[in-house]
Design a protein around this motif. Structure first.
Motif, PDB file in Angstrom:
ATOM      1  N   GLN A 778       0.812  -1.213   0.000  1.00 11.23           N
ATOM      2  CA  GLN A 778       0.000   0.000   0.000  1.00 11.23           C
ATOM      3  C   GLN A 778       0.847   1.265   0.000  1.00 11.23           C
ATOM      4  N   GLY A 779       2.154   1.112   0.000  1.00 12.21           N
ATOM      5  CA  GLY A 779       3.040   2.256  -0.055  1.00 12.21           C
ATOM      6  C   GLY A 779       3.228   2.967   1.265  1.00 12.21           C
ATOM      7  N   LEU A 780       2.865   2.340   2.379  1.00 14.64           N
ATOM      8  CA  LEU A 780       3.014   2.947   3.689  1.00 14.64           C
ATOM      9  C   LEU A 780       4.471   2.840   4.149  1.00 14.64           C
ATOM     10  N   PRO A 781       4.849   3.677   5.119  1.00 14.54           N
ATOM     11  CA  PRO A 781       6.255   3.631   5.584  1.00 14.54           C
ATOM     12  C   PRO A 781       6.648   2.224   6.047  1.00 14.54           C
ATOM     13  N   GLU A 782       7.867   1.863   5.733  1.00 11.54           N
ATOM     14  CA  GLU A 782       8.360   0.536   6.095  1.00 11.54           C
ATOM     15  C   GLU A 782       8.860   0.569   7.539  1.00 11.54           C
ATOM     16  N   ILE A 783       8.193  -0.184   8.406  1.00 13.27           N
ATOM     17  CA  ILE A 783       8.566  -0.219   9.822  1.00 13.27           C
ATOM     18  C   ILE A 783       8.826  -1.669  10.242  1.00 13.27           C
ATOM     19  N   CYS A 784       9.468  -1.818  11.400  1.00 12.71           N
ATOM     20  CA  CYS A 784       9.784  -3.150  11.952  1.00 12.71           C
ATOM     21  C   CYS A 784       8.722  -3.514  13.000  1.00 12.71           C
ATOM     22  N   ILE A 785       8.165  -4.698  12.872  1.00 11.05           N
ATOM     23  CA  ILE A 785       7.135  -5.167  13.802  1.00 11.05           C
ATOM     24  C   ILE A 785       7.755  -6.188  14.756  1.00 11.05           C
ATOM     25  N   ALA A 786       7.540  -5.970  16.063  1.00  4.89           N
ATOM     26  CA  ALA A 786       8.079  -6.875  17.091  1.00  4.89           C
ATOM     27  C   ALA A 786       7.024  -7.910  17.478  1.00  4.89           C
TER      28      ALA A 786
END
Length: 952
Positions: A778-786
């Motif tokens: 969806q083009g959303l910011p790439e973040i790290c999920i814990a």
């Protein structure tokens, strides 16, 4: 005159023979004690049970030829879909696909859909249901086709094959299931696709508990199967030939098809009565035999209990009655005749009426009765011979026993070597001595009794037989004691004058000692010598009856040694056994004579406190018991400390039966363990309610996983330097249909205990990776999920494989996934934890330590692990503005993390004061309600678009 004399001498024996032996036969029949021998007779009679070949059943075999043609097993499900499609075109009658498809193939979903479509289009495909152990704990579960495939099938049938103790398959259960769901056998499901005609085939031995809803696999309607005696009984064709040969497929029109593996090494093979010598058959061939038997109505039923008992009683009682009272000289002929009749009846019922009756109890009892009868008659007629023949017979028949012959005055005339050993007298020294001086009896007080043989001789002289069953005790010339049984006979001259007597002494000392040992082993624990469960149950039942009469109390103490496993693992089982023996000794030292101490099993003990006048007496006894057990144990230079957890139930308030009292004491003991151990506690009814609630929640958790009630929420994590979202922590929630959203605090511990946490954790891992992929598309910011890993989930041997699989399946880079473990997990099995963390880091996944500061890990342990991030526990964040100690600890953790090149994140940030402190101390990032509550995946999308998160 002669008949009356016979009756007077052996009348009691005949009565016992005609009453006791039929009862013994009925017990053998009822308890099936000779089942293994009966099975051998069944196998022999089955040879006569021939039937023509069945051309309507065809086995499509996955054999070595097919494996060579199609390649390594397992094949693509596209191949099976092709086979079913071809068989559908060939207009076969029905298809039994004896292959387990438990889960969709994640590598080839299109093949799965082709298989589902082929099964649905055919409309007459039966799939198997397999009971098997589903986890390392050995819990029995059911393996089903995956739901979409099961729904497409015409029906399901279980493939549970009954194997007797000798490894031979003779029977099958036509119905089986668990948890209230019942499936027909695979063959029955294939034969009765319309299900309406199924009731016609349900016959055989019933299981009274089969209809109960239970977590146990329950089976019903057992029939015996007359297996075919030839491998060519069924038309068997190769799987590969069916795929390639149109003419062969045309020949299958209207046939019932069974598809299964027959290649050696790929499937369990079975032995049947007709294949004991010729080899093994596969499961699909077993099912083909069952289908053939059901189709031709040739199933064999075990003769019901009532008729079986009546027939056994008749076949035993009639011959006993005949030769005991009417034809004593023809005992052998009558026994042989009725033995042949029994075998004939068994074979006739099997061949003509398809009922099985086990003849071995009758045959064994008839043989035994003839031997007993023949022995009794032999003894009777021996007594009618003259003096010389009496003496010879008595001596010859008593060679194995000690034999002493006396004259009419009771003086010893002869003794055999066994008598010399028994009495301690040689024949030369004994001759001329009175038998009372040679064989000296002692009573229960070890005092020698005199003139015993005068009484015995007197009884013999007035016609009373001397054949003592109850043992007497003697002491010989060397001081050794023996237990003996005495047989005595008078020696008479032709004028009927008594000229002497013969005594036979059967030494049963070793038999009695062995019997006592066996009796003791049956009721006592072999290690500690304490009572076992059997004896404890007897004692508690007696105690309950006594307390009911006298109005007293009794208490049951359930004792478990805390952390005993550590002693076994660390010191070895030999030290563990010594510890258990010493514990038993200490428990016994504190008990009264009316109390009972038993070993329940492992490191568990139970105590019965009996005949308590007041309930208040219990606490004092338990306190003393606790004090004794907490004292140190010393073994060969070792000092061990073991503490007990003691649960107590009291009669009558906590239960009126042994089962209730033990269960409630056990529940109280577990409550003590949950409350810290090394203590005691009395049972409370709330324990039961808590246990029931846990069972309900456990069941609902399984349902929640199956029905998709679990959800993943995301709590944003913000970098303090950039004031932007850099990640989120995945948090599990249970959206219960009645209770609403349930926090994981309410169910995670139970999931961990039951092992369901592994399945839930796998689901969370897959869900998070899938959501990361969606956000990125969806083009959303790439973040790290814990993602949090529980201790049990973390110790899975294939954890890395699961993480890697989830990333690959969802096309997510490893750098966007982070795993969190608790600090307490790090100090358990340091080497194993370190290896697992390094393996995870090798994938590219980062590692965070959750709740840091609440555990006991040292810096020397911490530096061994590949840690990327420390998370300060919220217990230190809550009081940053008011508690200097918490502030110091939080600041120290930040400094420690930075000095060790780790990022530091604070959780539970809820106000500006906390944020200001963390900014001042250069904390890297934060999460908490001050930023955002945990959000659904949809709300997270809006959160991404906010830009700067924290506003002053």
């Amino acid at each position: 005159m002669r008949l009356s004399k016979v009756l007077s001498q052996i009348g009691l024996f005949k009565l016992l023979l005609t009453v006791c032996l039929p009862i013994f036969a009925l017990i053998l029949q009822q308890q099936e004690l000779l089942k293994q021998w009966d099975n051998s007779i069944f196998d022999a009679e089955l040879i006569m049970f021939s039937r023509p070949a069945n051309k309507d059943i065809v086995i499509i075999a996955i054999d070595e030829y097919s494996l060579k043609k199609q390649g390594k097993w397992p094949w693509s499900r596209r191949t099976h879909a092709e086979l079913i499609t071809l068989l559908t075109a060939a207009e076969v009658q029905a298809i039994g696909l004896d292959i387990i498809f438990a889960e969709p193939d994640p590598n080839d979903p299109e093949a799965d859909q082709e298989l589902v479509k082929a099964v649905r289009n055919n409309g007459r495909v039966i799939l198997p249901v397999l009971p098997e152990k589903t986890n390392a704990d050995g819990v029995l579960g059911v393996t089903l086709p995956w739901p979409e495939l099961a729904k497409a099938a015409a029906g399901l049938g279980h493939v549970d094959i009954e194997i007797d103790n000798d490894g031979v398959v003779r029977s099958v259960y036509l119905s089986a299931g668990m948890r209230g769901i019942v499936w027909p056998s695979f063959a029955l499901a294939l034969l009765t696709l319309d299900k309406q005609s199924r009731q016609f085939y349900l016959k055989g031995a019933r299981n009274p508990d089969a209809t109960l809803s239970s977590n146990f696999w329950r089976r019903d309607f057992r029939i015996e199967v007359p297996f075919s005696d030839s491998a060519t009984h069924f038309n068997e064709v190769s799987y590969a030939d069916v795929l390639s040969d149109p003419k062969l497929r045309s020949s299958l029109r209207g046939k019932i098809i069974l598809v299964g593996v027959t290649a050696a090494g790929l499937v369990q093979m079975f032995t049947t009565p007709m294949y004991k010598s010729s080899g093994l058959i596969s499961g699909v061939e077993v099912n083909a035999n069952i289908l053939d038997v059901l189709q031709k109505d040739l199933s064999i039923q075990t003769l019901n209990r009532t008729w079986s008992m009546l027939l056994t009683g008749f076949l035993v009682f009639i011959p006993l009655l005949a030769y005991s009272f009417f034809f004593p000289r023809h005992a052998l002929r009558i026994s042989v005749l009725f033995s042949a009749l029994t075998i004939g009846l068994s074979a006739g019922l099997l061949i003509c009426l398809h009922y099985w009756y086990g003849p071995m109890p009758v045959l064994v009892v008839l043989a035994l009765s003839y031997l007993l009868w023949n022995r009794q008659r032999l003894k009777f007629f021996t007594k009618t011979l003259f003096k010389q023949r009496q003496l010879a017979k008595a001596t010859l028949h008593s060679i194995a026993d000690a034999v002493i012959t006396t004259n009419a005055e009771g003086l010893c005339v002869f003794m055999n070597p066994a008598a010399e050993k028994l009495t301690g007298f040689s024949l030369e020294k004994a001759q001329g001595l009175h038998i009372d001086a040679v064989v000296r009896f002692i009573n229960s007080e070890d005092n020698i009794t005199e003139n015993e043989f005068n009484k015995i001789i007197h009884n013999l002289s007035i016609g009373r037989s001397v054949k003592e069953i109850v043992p007497r005790y003697i002491i010989n010339n060397s001081g050794d004691e023996y237990a003996i049984q005495i047989n005595g006979s008078l020696i008479r001259e032709e004028s009927n004058k008594i000229s002497g007597a013969v005594f036979a002494f059967n030494d049963i000392t070793e038999i009695l000692q062995t019997s006592r040992k066996i009796s003791h082993l049956a009721t006592h624990d072999s290690l500690t010598g304490l009572a076992n469960r059997v004896l404890f149950y007897e004692q508690i039942e007696k105690a309950i009856a006594s307390c009911n009469r006298q109005g007293n109390y009794l208490a049951v103490l359930f004792i478990d040694l805390d952390a005993f496993k550590k002693v076994n693992d660390g010191m070895g089982h030999a030290v563990g056994d010594l510890l258990l023996i010493e514990v038993a000794s200490r428990l016994l030292a504190n008990m009264r004579q009316v109390d009972t101490v038993a070993r329940w099993g492992g490191d568990e003990f139970v105590i019965l406190l009996n005949q308590l006048p007041l309930e208040e007496n219990i606490t004092g006894i338990v306190v003393k018991t606790l004090e004794r057990l907490v004292q140190p144990f010393y073994f060969e230079g070792l000092t061990l400390y073991v503490t007990p957890s003691i649960g107590i139930s009291v009669f009558p308030k906590d239960g009126l039966t042994a089962e209730e009292l033990l269960a409630h004491a056990d529940a109280a003991m577990f409550q003590v363990k949950e409350n810290g151990r090394n203590n005691f506690g009395f049972f409370s009814s709330s324990f039961n309610n808590s246990a029931k609630q846990r069972l309900v929640m456990e069941k609902e958790m399984y349902t929640a996983l199956e029905e998709g009630q679990f959800e993943v929420y995301y709590q944003p994590q913000v970098a303090l330097k950039t004031n932007r979202i850099i990640g989120a922590e995945a948090l599990l929630r249970w959206n219960h249909p009645q209770e609403g959203i349930i926090s994981p605090d309410a169910f995670i511990s139970l999931a961990e205990e039951t092992g369901l946490i592994n399945q839930i954790g796998d689901w969370v891992l897959q869900t998070v990776c899938k959501q990361i992929s969606i956000w990125q598309k969806q083009g959303l910011p790439e973040i790290c999920i814990a993602v949090n890993l529980s201790p049990r989930q973390f110790m899975q041997f294939d954890l890395c494989e699961k993480i890697n699989q989830a990333l690959k399946e969802n096309h997510v880079q490893a750098s966007f996934l982070k795993v969190e473990i608790t600090e307490s997990l790090m100090i358990k099995n340091v080497n194993q934890v370190a290896k697992m963390l390094w393996d995870i880091r090798a994938l590219g996944v980062s590692v965070s330590i959750d709740d840091f500061g609440t555990g006991y890990s040292s810096l020397s342990v911490l530096k061994k692990f590949p840690i990327d991030q420390l998370k300060i526990d919220k217990s230190f964040i809550n009081h940053l503005g008011t508690n200097p100690d918490d502030a110091s600890i939080a600041q120290s953790i930040i400094m420690l993390g930075h000095n060790m090149s780790m990022d530091v994140i604070a959780e539970g940030v809820e106000n500006q004061v906390q944020l200001d402190f963390l900014l001042e101390w250069n904390c890297d990032s934060i999460q908490g309600h001050y930023i955002s509550l945990p959000l659904t995946s949809g709300n997270m999308k809006s959160f991404f678009q906010q830009g700067e998160i924290i506003t002053n």
